[in-house]
Scaffold this motif. Structure first.
Motif, PDB file in Angstrom:
ATOM      1  N   ASP A 496       0.808  -1.220   0.000  1.00 35.08           N
ATOM      2  CA  ASP A 496       0.000   0.000   0.000  1.00 35.08           C
ATOM      3  C   ASP A 496       0.845   1.276   0.000  1.00 35.08           C
ATOM      4  OD1 ASP A 496       1.045  -0.163   2.518  1.00 35.08           O
ATOM      5  OD2 ASP A 496      -0.880  -0.016   3.585  1.00 35.08           O
ATOM      6  N   ARG A 497       2.120   1.149  -0.345  1.00 30.38           N
ATOM      7  CA  ARG A 497       2.965   2.341  -0.417  1.00 30.38           C
ATOM      8  C   ARG A 497       2.518   3.240  -1.567  1.00 30.38           C
ATOM      9  NH1 ARG A 497       6.122  -1.920   1.305  1.00 30.38           N
ATOM     10  NH2 ARG A 497       7.377  -1.492   3.172  1.00 30.38           N
ATOM     11  N   LYS A 498       2.731   4.540  -1.408  1.00 28.98           N
ATOM     12  CA  LYS A 498       2.390   5.505  -2.451  1.00 28.98           C
ATOM     13  C   LYS A 498       3.466   5.459  -3.537  1.00 28.98           C
ATOM     14  CE  LYS A 498      -1.146   7.085  -0.122  1.00 28.98           C
ATOM     15  NZ  LYS A 498      -2.543   6.843  -0.558  1.00 28.98           N
ATOM     16  N   LEU A 499       3.026   5.442  -4.783  1.00 35.01           N
ATOM     17  CA  LEU A 499       3.937   5.254  -5.917  1.00 35.01           C
ATOM     18  C   LEU A 499       3.974   6.503  -6.787  1.00 35.01           C
ATOM     19  CD1 LEU A 499       2.793   1.634  -6.849  1.00 35.01           C
ATOM     20  CD2 LEU A 499       4.631   2.308  -5.279  1.00 35.01           C
ATOM     21  N   PHE A 500       5.199   6.900  -7.176  1.00 35.69           N
ATOM     22  CA  PHE A 500       5.390   8.096  -7.975  1.00 35.69           C
ATOM     23  C   PHE A 500       6.421   7.823  -9.070  1.00 35.69           C
ATOM     24  CE2 PHE A 500       4.133   9.318  -3.746  1.00 35.69           C
ATOM     25  CZ  PHE A 500       3.200  10.334  -3.936  1.00 35.69           C
ATOM     26  N   CYS A 501       6.373   8.624 -10.128  1.00 31.36           N
ATOM     27  CA  CYS A 501       7.353   8.513 -11.222  1.00 31.36           C
ATOM     28  C   CYS A 501       7.687   9.906 -11.727  1.00 31.36           C
ATOM     29  CB  CYS A 501       6.800   7.656 -12.360  1.00 31.36           C
ATOM     30  SG  CYS A 501       7.952   7.395 -13.727  1.00 31.36           S
ATOM     31  N   LEU A 502       8.981  10.209 -11.823  1.00 27.73           N
ATOM     32  CA  LEU A 502       9.454  11.485 -12.358  1.00 27.73           C
ATOM     33  C   LEU A 502       9.700  11.352 -13.849  1.00 27.73           C
ATOM     34  CD1 LEU A 502      12.029  12.493  -9.590  1.00 27.73           C
ATOM     35  CD2 LEU A 502       9.818  13.574 -10.033  1.00 27.73           C
ATOM     36  N   VAL A 503       9.105  12.235 -14.640  1.00 23.89           N
ATOM     37  CA  VAL A 503       9.242  12.187 -16.101  1.00 23.89           C
ATOM     38  C   VAL A 503       9.551  13.580 -16.638  1.00 23.89           C
ATOM     39  CG1 VAL A 503       7.772  10.180 -16.456  1.00 23.89           C
ATOM     40  CG2 VAL A 503       6.742  12.438 -16.381  1.00 23.89           C
ATOM     41  N   CYS A 510      11.460   3.233 -23.922  1.00 23.12           N
ATOM     42  CA  CYS A 510      11.013   2.546 -22.710  1.00 23.12           C
ATOM     43  C   CYS A 510      10.861   3.525 -21.550  1.00 23.12           C
ATOM     44  CB  CYS A 510      11.993   1.435 -22.336  1.00 23.12           C
ATOM     45  SG  CYS A 510      11.829  -0.036 -23.378  1.00 23.12           S
ATOM     46  N   GLY A 511      11.605   4.616 -21.583  1.00 28.70           N
ATOM     47  CA  GLY A 511      11.426   5.664 -20.596  1.00 28.70           C
ATOM     48  C   GLY A 511      10.110   6.393 -20.758  1.00 28.70           C
ATOM     49  N   ASN A 512       9.457   6.179 -21.874  1.00 30.15           N
ATOM     50  CA  ASN A 512       8.115   6.690 -22.128  1.00 30.15           C
ATOM     51  C   ASN A 512       7.063   5.591 -21.937  1.00 30.15           C
ATOM     52  OD1 ASN A 512       6.071   8.594 -23.425  1.00 30.15           O
ATOM     53  ND2 ASN A 512       6.095   6.960 -24.948  1.00 30.15           N
ATOM     54  N   LEU A 513       7.419   4.354 -22.280  1.00 27.20           N
ATOM     55  CA  LEU A 513       6.486   3.237 -22.123  1.00 27.20           C
ATOM     56  C   LEU A 513       6.071   3.054 -20.674  1.00 27.20           C
ATOM     57  CD1 LEU A 513       5.010   0.607 -22.911  1.00 27.20           C
ATOM     58  CD2 LEU A 513       7.225  -0.567 -22.750  1.00 27.20           C
ATOM     59  N   VAL A 514       7.040   3.027 -19.772  1.00 26.76           N
ATOM     60  CA  VAL A 514       6.728   2.757 -18.368  1.00 26.76           C
ATOM     61  C   VAL A 514       5.805   3.817 -17.776  1.00 26.76           C
ATOM     62  CG1 VAL A 514       7.737   2.568 -16.055  1.00 26.76           C
ATOM     63  CG2 VAL A 514       8.741   1.297 -17.964  1.00 26.76           C
ATOM     64  N   PRO A 515       6.098   5.132 -17.904  1.00 30.67           N
ATOM     65  CA  PRO A 515       5.126   6.102 -17.381  1.00 30.67           C
ATOM     66  C   PRO A 515       3.780   6.063 -18.097  1.00 30.67           C
ATOM     67  CG  PRO A 515       6.925   7.222 -18.510  1.00 30.67           C
ATOM     68  CD  PRO A 515       7.327   5.798 -18.351  1.00 30.67           C
ATOM     69  N   SER A 516       3.763   5.653 -19.348  1.00 30.26           N
ATOM     70  CA  SER A 516       2.491   5.509 -20.056  1.00 30.26           C
ATOM     71  C   SER A 516       1.658   4.390 -19.438  1.00 30.26           C
ATOM     72  CB  SER A 516       2.726   5.238 -21.544  1.00 30.26           C
ATOM     73  OG  SER A 516       3.345   6.344 -22.172  1.00 30.26           O
ATOM     74  N   LEU A 517       2.310   3.269 -19.078  1.00 29.10           N
ATOM     75  CA  LEU A 517       1.613   2.196 -18.373  1.00 29.10           C
ATOM     76  C   LEU A 517       1.146   2.669 -17.003  1.00 29.10           C
ATOM     77  CD1 LEU A 517       3.954  -0.835 -19.216  1.00 29.10           C
ATOM     78  CD2 LEU A 517       1.770  -0.261 -20.283  1.00 29.10           C
ATOM     79  N   PHE A 518       1.973   3.458 -16.335  1.00 24.88           N
ATOM     80  CA  PHE A 518       1.579   4.003 -15.040  1.00 24.88           C
ATOM     81  C   PHE A 518       0.361   4.916 -15.189  1.00 24.88           C
ATOM     82  CE2 PHE A 518       6.198   3.778 -13.283  1.00 24.88           C
ATOM     83  CZ  PHE A 518       6.073   2.414 -13.144  1.00 24.88           C
ATOM     84  N   ARG A 519       0.410   5.747 -16.208  1.00 25.37           N
ATOM     85  CA  ARG A 519      -0.689   6.693 -16.443  1.00 25.37           C
ATOM     86  C   ARG A 519      -1.999   5.946 -16.704  1.00 25.37           C
ATOM     87  NH1 ARG A 519      -1.947  11.974 -15.452  1.00 25.37           N
ATOM     88  NH2 ARG A 519      -3.672  12.558 -16.785  1.00 25.37           N
ATOM     89  N   GLU A 520      -1.914   4.898 -17.519  1.00 24.22           N
ATOM     90  CA  GLU A 520      -3.099   4.119 -17.850  1.00 24.22           C
ATOM     91  C   GLU A 520      -3.678   3.435 -16.617  1.00 24.22           C
ATOM     92  OE1 GLU A 520      -4.278   0.235 -20.635  1.00 24.22           O
ATOM     93  OE2 GLU A 520      -2.226   0.979 -20.577  1.00 24.22           O
ATOM     94  N   SER A 521      -2.807   3.004 -15.704  1.00 26.68           N
ATOM     95  CA  SER A 521      -3.255   2.233 -14.540  1.00 26.68           C
ATOM     96  C   SER A 521      -3.956   3.091 -13.490  1.00 26.68           C
ATOM     97  CB  SER A 521      -2.058   1.547 -13.885  1.00 26.68           C
ATOM     98  OG  SER A 521      -1.273   2.487 -13.160  1.00 26.68           O
ATOM     99  N   THR A 530       5.622  16.318 -19.525  1.00 26.77           N
ATOM    100  CA  THR A 530       5.200  15.242 -20.424  1.00 26.77           C
ATOM    101  C   THR A 530       6.411  14.495 -20.972  1.00 26.77           C
ATOM    102  OG1 THR A 530       3.231  16.494 -21.033  1.00 26.77           O
ATOM    103  CG2 THR A 530       3.890  14.709 -22.503  1.00 26.77           C
ATOM    104  N   SER A 531       6.351  13.178 -20.919  1.00 23.11           N
ATOM    105  CA  SER A 531       7.464  12.357 -21.392  1.00 23.11           C
ATOM    106  C   SER A 531       7.650  12.496 -22.896  1.00 23.11           C
ATOM    107  CB  SER A 531       7.250  10.894 -20.995  1.00 23.11           C
ATOM    108  OG  SER A 531       6.039  10.386 -21.538  1.00 23.11           O
ATOM    109  N   GLY A 532       8.804  12.018 -23.370  1.00 23.84           N
ATOM    110  CA  GLY A 532       9.260  12.347 -24.713  1.00 23.84           C
ATOM    111  C   GLY A 532       8.691  11.521 -25.847  1.00 23.84           C
ATOM    112  N   GLY A 533       7.818  10.544 -25.568  1.00 26.58           N
ATOM    113  CA  GLY A 533       7.241   9.746 -26.646  1.00 26.58           C
ATOM    114  C   GLY A 533       8.171   8.626 -27.092  1.00 26.58           C
TER     115      GLY A 533
END
Length: 598
Positions: A496-503, A510-521, A530-533
């Motif tokens: 139950d820890r709070k999760l964050f990602c710096l972009v 892949c540096g865009n894929l992972v935050p995109s998966l995070f965003r979707e979730s 905004t990440s670089g695509g």
């Protein structure tokens, strides 16, 4: 590498269909056969039978049987043996491959009279057996010698794949001939590379007049282990292309890019032939006798291999300019030239942003405000890395993740770093309440490691993908083994820890894929810009005369919402903006800010 040597004898048997020596002229035409050494990672695997037509010695062909034999060999080396049957009737060669994942056979037919190839299902036909879906982004062997799952587990499909349309490649439209000579069904070696090898193994078949080399990146900063391949490749004789190779090479390049470039509609490209005819390259320096106009097509079809390579260089930097598309190296005919570095406005922006954010981070590290790798500040753990990477020692032996002490894992190995972080975060009486993955200067890397990271945060990560050439759509789900017990359960998550990602705009591929998966979730809070695509899987490719480069491939990463697939090339938008680069790396101030968001 031992596996290569063990299978070398098998390859010799597989590729025993073609004859050696010169054949008799037939109808005024003639065919010359020869066997050339075939290299992988600088090691000779066996001899590859090649054919040359009408006195042209720089445009090799493979016989259909040998093409199937070569595919069988590569699948044995990099996946597992494929089951394929080949038959010939008149001008048509039919290959039927068995697929054990979906439990049906899929055919491919090559019509040598009509000059076309038809795949009933291109993605199923070339699917690797270790993949769990037609568009599985991972490539590791996730089972050890005892059959235990390791690192990542592919979960039972939640979403049924949408199989693509039949794929018909009409070579006649491009002016490419698939000849039959003396009972031999011949396919250009470059066509085999473009249609079968490159999309499946992300490597190309490079012919340099002396040998055939299986390699992806021939740049000096290429992938580990490519130096031997590069040295072999550039041992070929320099010179110019034959007129036949120049004409074929242009047509083949148009066909390959039409088939494999994954961002055609975004770039407004309906045909690469049309693009080449409409666009000029004014900085090229060539003889006035090449052509009366200055289109890229002029340079690509002229006699100079150097100018043809320069045209591809300008295509990559001036017209595609998507960061995944990247210039790698000149043809063997030209030789290496360090003056030509990857270019383009998008790459310059990425480089400038990367320099800015790294400078801010270095300043913070020097003043004790931040650290690379794993770093705890009060109740918050930061995990910082700039590439999704696997260290060489772990690439050679994935079981090291289980046999070695995670406290000793290097920070430049992403999976090892996550395992080390997981052990520390979940230790008894751990004070960690927030976990931050810092991708602010992460420009991408290996998809397997990206899936591992996303699964660690999300519990189960689902990666969606579209194959642009066929229209196939597929979502594949994964879990990771962060605590190294060969189980894939809640103990591998952060509870139950709070999760964050710096972009930032530097967070690419892949540096865009992972935050995109995070965003979707909606389970992870994104902080920054905004990440670089970078939506497409990198596709290594080559020209028929041997230029080495890469493009955004036909596998386009997506997110799924309301049953529809949307690509992630526009980047992941943050939940909370951070404007000043220095504010990303003042960790104590960032912890205060994070805790204020509760």
């Amino acid at each position: 590498m031992k596996k290569f040597f063990c299978l070398a004898a098998a390859l010799s048997l597989v590729l025993s269909f073609a004859s050696c020596g010169s054949s008799s002229p037939s109808g005024g035409d003639h065919r010359i056969d020869g066997t050339y050494p075939f290299y992988i990672q600088g090691q000779t695997i066996a001899g590859l039978p090649l054919h040359f037509l009408d006195g042209v010695n720089d445009l090799p062909y493979l016989e259909a049987n040998d093409m199937v034999g070569l595919l069988n060999l590569l699948f044995q080396l990099f996946d597992s043996q494929m089951q394929i049957k080949i038959s010939k009737s008149g001008s048509v060669v039919t290959c039927v491959r068995k697929n054990d994942t979906y439990h049906f056979d899929t055919p491919m037919t090559i019509d040598f009279e009509r000059d076309l190839i038809r795949f009933e299902d291109y993605n199923v036909f070339l699917m690797k057996t270790r993949c769990s879906s037609i568009l599985d982004v991972t490539s590791f062997n996730f089972f050890n010698n005892q059959g235990k799952p390791r690192l990542i587990k592919r979960m039972p499909p939640t979403y049924l794949p949408r199989f693509g349309d039949p794929l018909i490649i009409d070579f006649a439209k491009y002016g490419i001939d698939l000849p039959i000579r003396d009972g031999k069904y011949l396919i250009p070696l470059q066509t085999v590379s473009d249609i079968f090898i490159a999309p499946t193994f992300l490597s190309c078949l490079y012919f340099n007049g002396k040998s055939v080399i299986f390699e992806s990146d021939l740049s000096k900063k290429g992938l580990p282990g490519n130096e031997a391949s590069r040295n072999l490749y550039y041992a070929g004789n320099r010179g110019e292309r034959s007129a036949a190779l120049a004409q074929f090479g242009y047509k083949e390049l148009c066909m390959a890019l039409d088939l494999l470039y994954g961002l055609k509609e975004q770039h407004g490209i309906t045909s690469f032939d049309r693009l080449f005819q409409n666009q000029g390259a004014v900085s090229l320096s060539v003889s006035k006798s090449v052509a009366p106009n200055y289109s890229l097509k002029s340079w690509l079809t002229g006699p100079s291999a150097l100018d043809a390579d320069k045209a591809i260089y300008h295509l990559i930097g001036d017209f595609l300019d998507d960061n995944h598309a990247k210039w790698l190296n000149f043809s063997y005919l030209v030789g290496e030239n360090d003056a030509y570095q990857p270019n383009g406005a998008a790459r310059e922006r990425l480089d400038a942003n990367e320099k800015m954010y790294k400078a801010a981070r270095e300043s913070a590290i020097a003043s004790g405000k931040a650290e690379m790798g794993y770093h705890e500040v009060d109740d918050t753990a930061f995990v910082t890395f700039d590439a999704f990477a696997v260290a060489d020692a772990f690439q050679q032996d994935l079981d090291k993740y289980y046999t070695d002490n995670p406290d000793t894992f290097p920070d430049d190995d992403t999976i090892g770093l996550i395992m080390k972080a997981h052990k520390k975060i979940t230790r008894e009486n751990s004070p960690v309440k927030n976990v931050v993955i810092d991708l602010s200067a992460n420009t991408g890397g290996a998809a397997d490691t990206a899936v591992f990271v996303a699964s660690w945060f999300l519990g189960e990560a689902t990666v969606s993908m579209k194959y642009t050439s066929t229209g196939a759509l597929c979502s594949t789900s994964y879990r990771c083994d962060a605590n190294r017990d060969h189980e894939f359960d809640e103990k591998d998550t952060l509870g139950d820890r709070k999760l964050f990602c710096l972009v930032t705009p530097v967070s690419f591929s892949c540096g865009n894929l992972v935050p995109s998966l995070f965003r979707e979730s909606e389970k992870v809070t994104l902080l920054g810009k905004t990440s670089g695509g970078g939506a497409c899987v990198v596709q290594f490719i080559s020209s028929a005369w041997g230029t080495s480069f890469r493009i955004s491939g036909p596998q386009r990463l997506c997110y799924m919402k309301n049953g529809s697939y949307y690509d992630i090339d526009q980047g992941a938008r943050p939940d909370h903006s951070i404007e000043n680069p220095a504010d990303f790396y003042d960790r104590a101030a960032l912890v205060t800010y994070i805790n204020s968001l509760r």
